[in-house]
Every structure is written in structure tokens, then in C-alpha cells.
Design a protein around this motif. Structure first.
Motif, PDB file in Angstrom:
ATOM      1  N   ARG A   1       1.387  -1.258   0.260  1.00  0.00           N
ATOM      2  CA  ARG A   1      -0.085   0.337   0.262  1.00  0.00           C
ATOM      3  C   ARG A   1       0.871   1.123   0.257  1.00  0.00           C
ATOM      4  O   ARG A   1       0.346   1.918  -0.173  1.00  0.00           O
ATOM      5  CB  ARG A   1      -0.904  -0.502   1.385  1.00  0.00           C
TER       6      ARG A   1
ATOM      7  N   ARG B   1      -7.294   5.235   3.747  1.00  0.00           N
ATOM      8  CA  ARG B   1      -7.751   5.536   2.546  1.00  0.00           C
ATOM      9  C   ARG B   1      -9.096   5.362   1.449  1.00  0.00           C
ATOM     10  O   ARG B   1      -9.071   4.073   2.067  1.00  0.00           O
ATOM     11  CB  ARG B   1      -6.487   5.713   1.412  1.00  0.00           C
TER      12      ARG B   1
ATOM     13  N   VAL C   1     -11.260   5.065  -1.747  1.00  0.00           N
ATOM     14  CA  VAL C   1     -10.943   4.456  -3.372  1.00  0.00           C
ATOM     15  C   VAL C   1     -12.105   5.822  -3.796  1.00  0.00           C
ATOM     16  O   VAL C   1     -12.501   6.375  -3.811  1.00  0.00           O
ATOM     17  CB  VAL C   1     -12.526   3.664  -3.508  1.00  0.00           C
TER      18      VAL C   1
END
Length: 202
Positions: A118, A140, A142
Motif C-alpha cells: 500500500r 485511504r 477509493v
């Protein structure tokens, strides 16, 4: 505070008040955390450690009984877990679908496969320290861009703009403070980091 008794529960470390076994256990080369909060996990754990007899032991047949007999059960479990390494137990417990995780130090945690996959660790160019590795955003979403990372500022790097924007000071007024050594600002292009905690933080 317990909503049933009206009393605050005592500290348990990594143990659980009503789930046993639960928490950190020593293994041959470190520590492992297990969480056997339902009966199926307890039975799977007994199979994984080669002690299926414990699942039928009248002292440990239910969550309540295992909690009541914690002082008898935990030494048994701990003694067994010390006989194998983290990797060996992770394989056995994983095959038995038992909730578990290794207890990692910082170096081990940062070297996990998902950390690299990642791109959590990122390299930035610092004006005085050169290339430095930092931990980037770990949460995070999308389709959402993360804020760009910047290296930590030098002592006083943003002092002038803060004084201008927040206090409305002019450059001349700021220069007076600098000349009087009441304020320390890095010169343009200067690349030194001060560790003087007694100086100005602006």
C-alpha cells in the motif's frame, strides 16, 4: 463502570474480564495475541494445540466456566504456547480459523507485506536531512486523493508568513524582531535544523 453491578472493572492488562483465553501469550520467539470469544473458536483452538480434551473438560466447557476457572486454564494454555514459534502457531491457528495475531515491534510492523503493497512508507526530500522515510496516510478512500506529504518544517520556516497572516505584522516589523534576536527565522535557502527547545517556535 459496569452497567449491571455499578462498579468499575479492575484493570486486566491485555486479558478480558469475561473471555478466557484472551490477550497476549508468550511463544517460543515472542508473543501472540489470541481472542477466543465464542465456543467454536475455543474448540478450534483446542484442536490446533493438540489438546481436544480441554474442550470437554468440565472446568472449561463454557465461556462462564472458563472465566471462573481462569487461574487453572491460563497456565495450561501458556505452557503449551511456549513450545512453538509465532510462525508455527500462526499456521496452526490459521488452519483452525482461530482469531490471532503476532505481537510485532515497530520494525517488524513496518516490514509487513501490506505496508509495502500500500506504499505506506514514503521518501521525502528534507532541506537539511536529505532523503528521509516517513509513514504516509494509512487510511485511504477509493476515488479520493490523499493530501501530498511534505517534509517537517525547519525551526521558524513559516514564522514570517504566520506573523503576517495571523497578526497582520509587516515585514519591517518582523525584521525588527529578528534584529533584536527576539525571533529566529531561517535565512532564505538555509538548511539547518535547530534542536534548541528554548528558542522561538515560530
Amino acid at each position: 463502570m459496569s452497567m449491571l453491578t455499578g462498579e468499575s472493572p479492575a484493570r486486566m492488562g491485555s486479558d478480558h474480564h469475561s473471555v478466557v483465553p484472551y490477550g497476549r501469550f508468550e511463544v517460543a520467539d515472542g508473543y501472540l495475541v489470541i481472542a477466543l470469544h465464542v465456543g467454536s473458536f475455543w474448540r478450534g483452538f483446542c484442536r490446533a494445540i493438540g489438546r481436544e480434551d480441554l474442550a470437554d473438560d468440565p472446568r472449561f466447557r463454557s465461556t462462564r466456566l472458563r472465566t471462573e476457572n481462569r487461574d487453572e486454564l491460563l497456565p495450561i494454555v501458556q505452557g503449551i504456547l511456549r513450545t512453538k514459534t509465532r510462525a508455527e502457531w500462526q499456521t496452526l491457528l490459521g488452519e483452525a480459523d482461530v482469531p490471532h495475531a503476532p505481537l510485532l515491534d515497530v520494525t517488524e510492523a513496518l516490514d509487513l507485506e501490506q505496508i509495502h503493497a500500500r506504499d505506506v512508507l514514503q521518501v521525502l526530500e528534507h532541506p537539511s536531512a536529505g532523503s528521509i522515510e516517513v509513514v504516509g496516510p494509512v487510511v485511504r478512500f477509493v476515488g479520493e486523493a490523499t493530501a501530498p506529504l511534505r517534509p517537517p518544517p525547519l525551526l521558524g520556516q513559516h514564522g514570517r508568513e504566520l506573523l503576517e497572516e495571523l497578526l497582520g505584522m509587516t515585514n519591517d516589523a518582523i525584521d525588527v524582531l529578528v534584529d533584536a534576536k527576539a525571533l529566529s527565522l531561517p535565512e532564505e535557502g538555509e538548511g539547518t535544523v535547530s534542536t534548541n527547545l528554548e528558542g522561538s517556535t515560530l
